[in-house]
Design a protein around this motif. Structure first.
Motif, mmCIF file in Angstrom:
data_model
loop_
_atom_site.group_PDB
_atom_site.id
_atom_site.type_symbol
_atom_site.label_atom_id
_atom_site.label_comp_id
_atom_site.label_asym_id
_atom_site.label_seq_id
_atom_site.Cartn_x
_atom_site.Cartn_y
_atom_site.Cartn_z
ATOM 1 N N THR A 116 0.816 -1.217 0.000
ATOM 2 C CA THR A 116 0.000 0.000 0.000
ATOM 3 C C THR A 116 0.846 1.261 0.000
ATOM 4 N N ALA A 117 2.113 1.149 0.401
ATOM 5 C CA ALA A 117 3.013 2.295 0.423
ATOM 6 C C ALA A 117 4.444 1.772 0.385
ATOM 7 N N ALA A 123 2.212 3.530 5.060
ATOM 8 C CA ALA A 123 1.076 2.606 5.057
ATOM 9 C C ALA A 123 0.168 2.848 6.254
ATOM 10 N N LEU A 124 0.761 3.062 7.446
ATOM 11 C CA LEU A 124 -0.047 3.350 8.629
ATOM 12 C C LEU A 124 -0.744 4.706 8.507
ATOM 13 N N VAL A 199 11.296 -8.677 -2.352
ATOM 14 C CA VAL A 199 10.873 -8.581 -0.956
ATOM 15 C C VAL A 199 9.664 -7.665 -0.830
ATOM 16 N N VAL A 200 9.747 -6.487 -1.452
ATOM 17 C CA VAL A 200 8.629 -5.539 -1.420
ATOM 18 C C VAL A 200 7.397 -6.138 -2.086
ATOM 19 N N ASP A 201 7.612 -6.955 -3.117
ATOM 20 C CA ASP A 201 6.500 -7.551 -3.852
ATOM 21 C C ASP A 201 5.880 -8.729 -3.117
ATOM 22 N N GLY A 360 1.856 -6.064 5.932
ATOM 23 C CA GLY A 360 2.682 -6.582 4.846
ATOM 24 C C GLY A 360 3.850 -5.669 4.552
ATOM 25 N N VAL A 361 3.618 -4.363 4.548
ATOM 26 C CA VAL A 361 4.698 -3.401 4.336
ATOM 27 C C VAL A 361 5.716 -3.505 5.466
ATOM 28 N N GLN A 362 5.230 -3.667 6.695
ATOM 29 C CA GLN A 362 6.120 -3.816 7.841
ATOM 30 C C GLN A 362 7.048 -5.014 7.672
ATOM 31 N N LEU A 363 6.491 -6.159 7.253
ATOM 32 C CA LEU A 363 7.316 -7.355 7.118
ATOM 33 C C LEU A 363 8.353 -7.186 6.017
#
Length: 384
Positions: A116-117, A123-124, A199-201, A360-363
């Motif tokens: 999402t970002a 994202a948050l 990783v981002v994907d 997901g962005v965090q991970l």
């Protein structure tokens, strides 16, 4: 007599591979072909896509091809239209946060691809802004709706595995470099400065698969690589691949299970499907892919004996049993679109929101940091 209710959906980035094939053609246009979405109360929901992008001639050709009447290269004008109900984003990652922020400000409900970002903070921020604005929001988490993983979920819910010990995932395929055969993925995927990288994907996918099926990820250890450092773009021009094209991750899960997932665009496939997960438990094991799922129960587990001096006389794969469909499985993207549309119109529960997307962005962020620092990192719970 059935009443038809139209929902106008601004679809940004629909000229891309995923936005076009899965979200437009196989989801919203497929819903129109079946006569709309039956809400079960005498109302049929009719999705009306409004195509948004940068290339006018491509948008016009796409609209003409599918009998659509609305398209635009002016996102601000589309968002200013009070008749637009939902904003959908399938753009490149680097452009997503700003566009979603504009849509939230315009009061549109949000449905978006992931990540999402480009950062957890971003994202948050989107999740908080959507909550404060009172708009509904959802993030695509398509793999939960794959037939293979639905069968796996059925096994988990039925207690087939006993105590789950481990999850091993293999994902990927060889993406051609682009010099002598065209690449199957866009070149921006391999440029970190454009938001690329496996990783981002893929880590956002692994977060929701692990979270929903096996438990929250509590720590991550990752190693990344750029195995193919030079590729050729859509115009045949060489470029330096600055983003990771392979990632090797270990994830500790709440409850004690361990997951290991390899993700690579530089691997040749020697498995039945492009992604497979093996789940081992005290009472049984399963191997699930996109569509199929095979099991081996404790009561029918063979007794292998290590002896490298003799050739194997049995097929280990033949010792597994196929899980039957027992249901009709629709396209996963379409199934999730249906749930989100019902959430928007009928206020039915929906949990795959922007906060889930932020996990997901965090991970992904922590996975990249784990590799850079060469250590395991805890994954703290996040909240708004």
């Amino acid at each position: 007599m059935t009443e038809r209710r139209t929902v106008r959906i601004a679809m940004n980035g629909v000229t891309g591979r995923m936005g076009y094939r899965q979200h437009l053609v196989r989801s919203l246009l497929a819903l129109r072909e079946q006569g709309g979405l039956d809400l079960g109360d005498g109302t049929t929901l009719w999705p009306e896509p409004v195509l948004v992008g940068r290339r006018a001639h491509v948008l016009k050709a796409m609209a003409d091809q599918h009998g659509l009447t609305e398209w635009s290269t002016d996102l601000d004008a589309v968002l200013a239209d009070p008749g637009i109900d939902i904003y959908f984003d399938a753009q490149v990652t680097s452009a997503r946060e700003e566009a979603i922020g504009k849509a939230i400000t315009a009061g549109k409900h949000i449905y978006t691809e992931k990540p999402t970002a480009t950062s957890l903070a971003g994202a948050l921020g989107l999740a908080r802004r959507a909550r404060e604005a009172g708009v509904k929001h959802g993030v695509v988490q398509d793999k939960l709706f794959l037939p293979g993983l639905l069968k796996l979920k059925r096994l988990i819910d039925g207690g087939f595995f006993g105590r789950i010990l481990s999850v091993r995932g293999e994902f990927g395929y060889w993406v051609f470099e682009g010099d002598w055969q065209p690449a199957q993925r866009p070149s921006w995927n391999y440029r970190r400065e454009d938001g690329g990288g496996i990783v981002v994907d893929m880590f956002p996918h692994w977060e929701y698969v692990l979270h929903e099926l096996f438990g929250r990820v509590t720590s991550v250890t990752a190693h990344t690589a750029t195995h193919i450092p030079r590729r050729w773009d859509e115009h045949g021009e060489p470029y330096a691949a600055t983003a990771d094209d392979a990632a090797y991750g270990i994830f500790q899960l709440e409850g004690g299970a361990v997951a290991q997932i390899n993700s690579s665009w530089a691997v040749r496939v020697n498995r039945d499907e492009l992604v497979e997960f093996q789940v081992d438990g005290t009472e049984g094991s399963a191997v699930a892919g996109l569509r199929n799922c095979r099991v081996q129960h404790r009561s029918s587990t063979p007794k292998p004996v290590w002896n490298p001096d003799l050739p194997a006389t049995v097929s280990f794969r033949a010792q597994w049993q196929e899980v039957p469909d027992n249901d009709v499985f629709d396209n996963g993207f379409k199934a999730q679109w249906e749930l989100f549309l019902r959430h928007v119109v009928l206020d039915e529960p929906y949990r795959w929101d922007l906060l889930a997307g932020a996990r997901g962005v965090q991970l992904a962020e922590l996975g990249l940091r784990s590799c850079a620092e060469g250590r395991r990192l805890d994954v703290p719970e996040i909240a708004l």
